[in-house]
Motif scaffolding. Sequence first.
Motif, short mmCIF file in Angstrom:
data_model
loop_
_atom_site.label_atom_id
_atom_site.label_comp_id
_atom_site.label_asym_id
_atom_site.label_seq_id
_atom_site.Cartn_x
_atom_site.Cartn_y
_atom_site.Cartn_z
N ALA A 166 0.80 -1.24 0.00
CA ALA A 166 0.00 0.00 0.00
C ALA A 166 0.83 1.29 0.00
O ALA A 166 0.53 2.21 -0.77
CB ALA A 166 -0.99 -0.02 1.16
N PRO A 167 1.90 1.39 0.83
CA PRO A 167 2.64 2.65 0.83
C PRO A 167 3.36 2.96 -0.49
O PRO A 167 3.70 4.12 -0.74
CB PRO A 167 3.69 2.45 1.94
CG PRO A 167 3.29 1.23 2.69
CD PRO A 167 2.40 0.43 1.82
N LEU A 168 3.59 1.92 -1.33
CA LEU A 168 4.40 2.11 -2.54
C LEU A 168 3.56 2.55 -3.74
O LEU A 168 4.11 2.99 -4.75
CB LEU A 168 5.13 0.81 -2.89
CG LEU A 168 5.96 0.17 -1.77
CD1 LEU A 168 6.62 -1.11 -2.27
CD2 LEU A 168 7.00 1.16 -1.25
N VAL A 169 2.23 2.38 -3.63
CA VAL A 169 1.39 2.58 -4.81
C VAL A 169 0.29 3.59 -4.49
O VAL A 169 -0.05 3.84 -3.33
CB VAL A 169 0.78 1.24 -5.28
CG1 VAL A 169 1.88 0.24 -5.60
CG2 VAL A 169 -0.17 0.65 -4.25
N PRO A 176 5.88 -15.76 -8.68
CA PRO A 176 6.50 -15.05 -9.80
C PRO A 176 5.53 -14.18 -10.61
O PRO A 176 5.44 -14.30 -11.83
CB PRO A 176 7.07 -16.19 -10.65
CG PRO A 176 6.20 -17.35 -10.36
CD PRO A 176 5.74 -17.21 -8.94
N LEU A 177 4.78 -13.32 -9.92
CA LEU A 177 3.90 -12.36 -10.59
C LEU A 177 4.26 -10.96 -10.16
O LEU A 177 4.24 -10.63 -8.97
CB LEU A 177 2.43 -12.62 -10.23
CG LEU A 177 1.45 -11.58 -10.78
CD1 LEU A 177 1.41 -11.63 -12.32
CD2 LEU A 177 0.04 -11.78 -10.22
N THR A 178 4.62 -10.11 -11.15
CA THR A 178 4.90 -8.70 -10.91
C THR A 178 3.71 -7.90 -11.43
O THR A 178 3.26 -8.15 -12.56
CB THR A 178 6.18 -8.29 -11.66
OG1 THR A 178 7.28 -9.01 -11.10
CG2 THR A 178 6.45 -6.79 -11.54
N MET A 179 3.21 -6.97 -10.63
CA MET A 179 2.10 -6.12 -11.10
C MET A 179 2.54 -4.67 -11.16
O MET A 179 3.25 -4.20 -10.28
CB MET A 179 0.90 -6.29 -10.18
CG MET A 179 0.29 -7.69 -10.30
SD MET A 179 -1.28 -7.83 -9.43
CE MET A 179 -0.73 -8.49 -7.87
N VAL A 180 2.09 -3.99 -12.21
CA VAL A 180 2.44 -2.57 -12.41
C VAL A 180 1.26 -1.72 -11.93
O VAL A 180 0.13 -1.89 -12.39
CB VAL A 180 2.74 -2.28 -13.89
CG1 VAL A 180 3.01 -0.79 -14.10
CG2 VAL A 180 3.95 -3.11 -14.36
N PHE A 181 1.55 -0.81 -10.98
CA PHE A 181 0.56 0.06 -10.36
C PHE A 181 0.94 1.52 -10.57
O PHE A 181 2.12 1.84 -10.72
CB PHE A 181 0.56 -0.14 -8.83
CG PHE A 181 0.23 -1.52 -8.37
CD1 PHE A 181 -1.08 -1.86 -8.07
CD2 PHE A 181 1.23 -2.48 -8.18
CE1 PHE A 181 -1.39 -3.14 -7.59
CE2 PHE A 181 0.92 -3.75 -7.71
CZ PHE A 181 -0.39 -4.08 -7.42
N PRO A 182 -0.04 2.44 -10.45
CA PRO A 182 0.34 3.86 -10.35
C PRO A 182 1.16 4.02 -9.07
O PRO A 182 0.80 3.46 -8.03
CB PRO A 182 -1.01 4.59 -10.22
CG PRO A 182 -2.06 3.59 -10.58
CD PRO A 182 -1.49 2.22 -10.37
N LYS A 183 2.28 4.73 -9.13
CA LYS A 183 3.19 4.74 -7.98
C LYS A 183 2.83 5.82 -6.95
O LYS A 183 2.14 6.79 -7.28
CB LYS A 183 4.63 4.92 -8.46
CG LYS A 183 4.96 6.29 -8.98
CD LYS A 183 6.48 6.43 -9.14
CE LYS A 183 6.86 7.87 -9.38
NZ LYS A 183 8.30 8.12 -9.30
#
Length: 337
Positions: A72-75, A93-100
């Motif tokens: 939560a603090p990172l996105v 092994p799953l990477t998700m791309v979020f608004p930062k």
Amino acid sequence: MKTELMPVTAASIALGASLMAEGKLVAFPTETVYGLGADALNGRAVLKIFEAKGRPADNPLIAHISDKSELAPLVARVDERAQKLMDAFWPGPLTMVFPKSELIPDAVSAGLSTVAVRMPSHPAARMLIRALGRPIAAPSANRSGKPSPTTAAHVFEDMEGRIPLILDGGPCGVGVESTVLDLAGDVPTLLRPGGITAEMLREYLPDLAIHPAVLHPLQSSAEARSPGMKYKHYAPNASIVIVRGTPEQIAARYDASVAAGKKTAILCADRAPYGDRFAYELGHDAGEMASRLFAALRAMDDDGIEAAFSEQTPTDGVGLALTNRLLRAAGFQVEEG
Ligand code: TXA
Ligand code: MG
């Protein structure tokens, strides 16, 4: 700089965390490939990663966390889709791309408004993150343009003299990098296939799109949704051709190449049909093949191979990750038998 190679123990993890707290780089095992880590919240430390790898400055890094609560603090926000995927596939092994969020230094996101996050399942990776008490930014621990390292010895080959410590946790189980899923836009998009397959994601994301660059050369760099797509990857010195044909046709290609004076190899599931020709055997199951591919690509360079012919590989399940990496290693050279 002297590079220490230490087995993973409580003491070496503590040393790794203290080096990272001082802004230094430490290579560590994950279930996918070895990572080259820095404190993700220390922009100056993160910049050293780009230097050690020779990585283009516009290619962002993945922030690794040890617990879902650290996301939560990172996105900027975690939507319902991401919540379900985390529950289903993290750690793994799953990477998700979020608004930062504002916490993420520009060095990590390479100036993008998004950040890629993953929670690895490898216990040593999670212990290291916990010991540091902060997320770890880490790309694969290879020099840019080389295959990702699946053993500590591969990391040593590439990083000796460049980093103070490599934690050796043995060979990586998955052997290809994590699946990268872009959840920052409207349509969830698979940017890089990996151990969490498109089929697995579709159970939660019926509208999942697969970026065309997964199986095809990029038409223009504007098409790159992931800066990593733009760069040449995993290319051994040998020219690799993927042959759509029978073992007899592949053997004939091999024989012609040897006759032309080239040190030649075959990449195959099983060496049996190729007699005593020089072959790298990857195995029959796509998961096994994926886990062995990068070591075979590195061995090709060590063995001085100039030309290689590969069997076609499957594109379902983990086969999509295998084929994606093999196509890049082959510079998309696919020919009929
Ligand atoms: O399995 C893995 O993911 C390994 C281990 C160490 O965790 N790491 C890894 O990192 O493969 P790297 O840096 O080699 O690959 C990260 C990929 C790159 O293609 C990069 O362009 C993409 O993820 N990426 C990172 N941040 C992104 C973002 N904000 N938006 C789109 N793509 C991003
Ligand atoms: Mg990489």
